[in-house]
Design a protein around this motif. Structure first.
Motif, PDB file in Angstrom:
ATOM      1  N   GLN A 119     -32.225  16.685 -51.924  1.00  0.00           N
ATOM      2  CA  GLN A 119     -31.366  17.104 -50.810  1.00  0.00           C
ATOM      3  C   GLN A 119     -29.908  16.743 -51.073  1.00  0.00           C
ATOM      4  OE1 GLN A 119     -33.070  15.345 -47.306  1.00  0.00           O
ATOM      5  NE2 GLN A 119     -34.923  16.595 -47.395  1.00  0.00           N
ATOM      6  N   ALA A 120     -29.680  15.559 -51.626  1.00  0.00           N
ATOM      7  CA  ALA A 120     -28.305  15.155 -51.929  1.00  0.00           C
ATOM      8  C   ALA A 120     -27.691  16.062 -52.993  1.00  0.00           C
ATOM      9  CB  ALA A 120     -28.284  13.701 -52.388  1.00  0.00           C
ATOM     10  N   CYS A 121     -28.473  16.423 -53.990  1.00  0.00           N
ATOM     11  CA  CYS A 121     -27.980  17.331 -55.024  1.00  0.00           C
ATOM     12  C   CYS A 121     -27.649  18.704 -54.446  1.00  0.00           C
ATOM     13  CB  CYS A 121     -29.014  17.468 -56.140  1.00  0.00           C
ATOM     14  SG  CYS A 121     -29.246  15.975 -57.130  1.00  0.00           S
ATOM     15  N   ALA A 122     -28.483  19.178 -53.539  1.00  0.00           N
ATOM     16  CA  ALA A 122     -28.276  20.498 -52.940  1.00  0.00           C
ATOM     17  C   ALA A 122     -26.935  20.570 -52.212  1.00  0.00           C
ATOM     18  CB  ALA A 122     -29.419  20.827 -51.991  1.00  0.00           C
ATOM     19  N   ARG A 123     -26.513  19.458 -51.632  1.00  0.00           N
ATOM     20  CA  ARG A 123     -25.224  19.453 -50.930  1.00  0.00           C
ATOM     21  C   ARG A 123     -24.052  19.655 -51.888  1.00  0.00           C
ATOM     22  NH1 ARG A 123     -28.132  15.602 -47.718  1.00  0.00           N
ATOM     23  NH2 ARG A 123     -27.350  13.797 -48.905  1.00  0.00           N
ATOM     24  N   HIS A 124     -24.289  19.447 -53.174  1.00  0.00           N
ATOM     25  CA  HIS A 124     -23.266  19.684 -54.204  1.00  0.00           C
ATOM     26  C   HIS A 124     -23.522  21.001 -54.953  1.00  0.00           C
ATOM     27  CE1 HIS A 124     -21.362  15.655 -54.094  1.00  0.00           C
ATOM     28  NE2 HIS A 124     -22.569  15.242 -53.712  1.00  0.00           N
TER      29      HIS A 124
END
Length: 457
Positions: A119-124
Motif C-alpha cells: 500500500q505504501a508503494c502504491a502511494r508512490h
C-alpha cells in the motif's frame, strides 16, 4: 536461583526481554499443524540492529539456540521454538525506512507487514509484487526467510527476485551489509540470494532493500468452471503450451469452494466442481488478446463454462474467495497442508495422483494451486480429537511429497522446509548436496545457534 539470562536482560532496554510463561507459550509455534514445538526459555523483541547483535553475541558465547520469528504465519514449522531457545521476535522492528521512486527501491525493517508495504508503494505509483496469501499479516522478514511467492509469481517471480541487499547479524554477533542498491552488481558471491530462503539458519536479517516495479497495467480476469480436477489440469497444461504467461492462474477445487460458501454465502459452488481463475495484464490490445487465448485454453481443457469478467468487483470477489479458502477450512478442524511443485505440464497427472491418494487413505483432500507455475497446496481437514484421521492425513501428505518428487518436482514451492519437509528435502537433494548445505551453515553459523534442527540438520 538466578536466571541464566539475567545478564542479557540487563543489557537490553526494560521492555525488550520477556519471561512470563503465559507470554512465552504464545511464541512457541507457527501455523504448521504437524510440526513439533516447545515453549522457549525467553523471548526478545528488539527495536534496533544493535539489540539483535547483543542477543546473538550472548547466545553464541553460551551455545543457546536462537529462533527468529516474524508474524508466525508460516506453514512448515520453521519458526517453531525448541526447548531452551531464545525467540527473537521482529514485531517491533516494523518501519518502512525509505521508498525511493527514482531508484525504484524500498528499505524496510523485517517486521513490516507485506500488505502495508504494498500500500505504501502504491502511494508512490510503485508496486512490490510478491503476494503470499498471508500478505495481510505476514512480514517481509518472514517472506525473505522462506522465499515466499504468491498469486502473481507465475509471471513476476518470488521474493528472492526482489531482494537487492540486506543488513544481517551473523554467527558471533557481527553486523554485515550484503548485496547492493544499484540496478546491476556482480561483485563477489551472491550472499544475499543465499540468505533468502535460509529460514533463519544462517543469520538474523534486520533490514532489507527491495526492488520495486512501476504500477502495473489494468488486469483482465478470466474464469472457467470444470467438472473435475483432471479437466482443470488439462486447461492448465494448455495455457502452459500456449506461451501465454498470465499474471495469475489459480485453481480452487469443490471442497474449498464449499467451505468458503458455507462461511460467506458467495454462491461459488453453483458453477461447478473446480474453478480456474486467471488474469493477464499486458497493456492495451495485447491484454485483450491474452484474455481470449486463456478462454480458448479453458475451452480446450473441457470447461463447462468460461467467461471474461466485465465486473471488476466480481473479479476481486473471486480472488478474495481463493484467499479465504484456507481460513474457511480451518473452521472445520485442523488443516494438514502440503506445498509441492511439479512441472506445469504434469499438473493434470499430479492432481490425478492426489485424488487417488485421498481415496486410498479414505480422506477428503482439498486442493488449491498456483496452477500457472505448478505449485499445488493439497489440504486435509482433521476433525477435533480424531487421531486416526490425523495419522491417515500425515501418511497421505507424505505420499504426495513422494509422488511430486517422482514427477521431477520439488517438496516446497513457497512454504519452506522447516520441520515438515526435512525427509522430503533429503530425498530431493541427496547426500552430496546436503553436505554442501551443512558446510555453508558451519561457515556462517560457527556456534550452531541459528534455528538448529530445521531444514536438514
Amino acid at each position: 536461583m538466578s536466571s541464566p539470562f539475567l545478564e542479557l536482560e540487563r543489557a537490553l532496554p526494560a521492555d525488550r526481554f520477556l519471561s512470563d510463561p503465559d507470554v512465552l507459550s504464545s511464541y512457541a509455534r507457527d501455523e504448521a499443524e504437524r510440526a513439533p514445538f516447545a515453549v522457549p526459555a525467553a523471548v526478545v523483541r528488539p527495536r534496533t540492529t544493535a539489540e539483535v547483535a547483543t542477543v546473538v553475541a550472548f547466545c553464541a558465547e553460551r551455545g543457546i539456540p536462537v529462533v527468529a520469528r516474524g508474524a508466525g504465519t508460516g506453514l512448515s514449522g520453521g519458526a517453531n521454538a525448541l526447548a531452551g531457545c531464545v525467540v527473537v521476535s521482529f514485531e517491533a522492528m516494523n518501519q518502512i525506512l525509505r521508498i525511493d521512486p527514482d531508484e525504484r527501491l524500498a528499505v524496510v525493517q523485517p517486521g513490516v507487514v507485506n500488505e502495508e508495504l504494498r500500500q505504501a508503494c502504491a502511494r508512490h505509483g510503485l508496486w512490490y509484487p510478491p503476494d503470499p496469501a498471508s500478505a495481510p499479516w505476514s512480514t517481509i522478514g518472514g517472506n525473505v526467510s522462506t522465499n515466499a511467492g504468491g498469486v502473481c509469481c507465475v509471471k513476476y517471480g518470488v521474493t528472492r527476485d526482489y531482494v537487492l541487499g540486506m543488513e544481517s547479524v551473523m554467527g558471533r554477533g557481527e553486523v554485515v551489509r550484503i548485496g547492493r542498491r544499484t540496478a546491476k552488481g556482480v561483485a563477489g558471491y551472491d550472499l544475499t540470494g543465499l540468505m533468502v530462503g535460509s529460514e533463519g539458519t544462517l543469520g538474523l536479517v534486520t533490514e532489507v532493500t527491495l526492488r520495486l516495479r512501476g504500477a502495473r497495467a489494468a488486469e483482465r480476469t478470466v474464469v472457467g468452471s470444470f467438472d473435475g480436477l483432471a479437466a482443470a489440469g488439462r486447461a492448465v497444461a494448455a495455457v502452459a503450451a500456449s506461451g501465454v504467461v498470465p499474471s495469475a492462474l489459480e485453481l480452487v477445487d469443490r471442497h474449498c469452494l464449499k467451505a468458503v460458501d458455507d462461511w460467506k454465502r458467495m454462491g461459488l459452488t453453483d458453477s461447478g466442481d473446480v474453478l480456474l481463475l486467471a488474469r493477464c495484464d499486458a497493456p492495451g490490445p495485447a491484454g485483450d488478446e491474452e484474455a481470449e487465448q486463456l478462454l480458448a485454453c479453458f475451452e480446450q481443457g473441457g470447461a463447462t463454462w468460461s467467461a471474461r469478467s466485465t465486473d471488476e468487483a466480481e473479479a476481486e470477489a473471486l480472488f478474495a474467495a481463493r484467499r479465504l479458502a484456507y481460513p474457511a477450512l480451518e473452521r472445520l478442524g485442523a488443516v494438514l497442508t502440503e506445498d509441492v511443485c511439479v512441472p506445469r505440464m504434469l499438473v493434470p497427472e499430479m492432481l490425478t495422483r492426489i485424488e487417488r491418494i485421498a481415496a486410498d487413505h479414505q480422506l477428503t483432500i482439498a486442493s488449491l494451486a498456483h496452477a500457472g507455475d505448478g505449485n499445488l497446496h493439497p489440504m486435509t481437514v482433521v476433525p477435533p480429537g480424531d487421531d486416526d484421521a490425523r495419522a491417515r492425513g500425515h501418511a497421505a501428505l507424505e505420499r504426495i511429497v513422494d509422488e511430486a518428487l517422482s514427477l521431477g518436482g520439488t517438496v516446497t514451492g513457497e512454504h519452506g522446509v522447516g520441520l515438515l519437509k526435512k525427509r522430503g528435502l533429503a530425498a530431493e537433494a541427496g547426500p552430496g548436496v546436503l553436505a554442501l548445505h551443512r558446510a555453508v551453515k558451519t561457515a556462517l553459523d560457527p556456534a550452531g545457534i541459528f534455528n538448529p534442527g530445521k531444514i536438514f540438520t
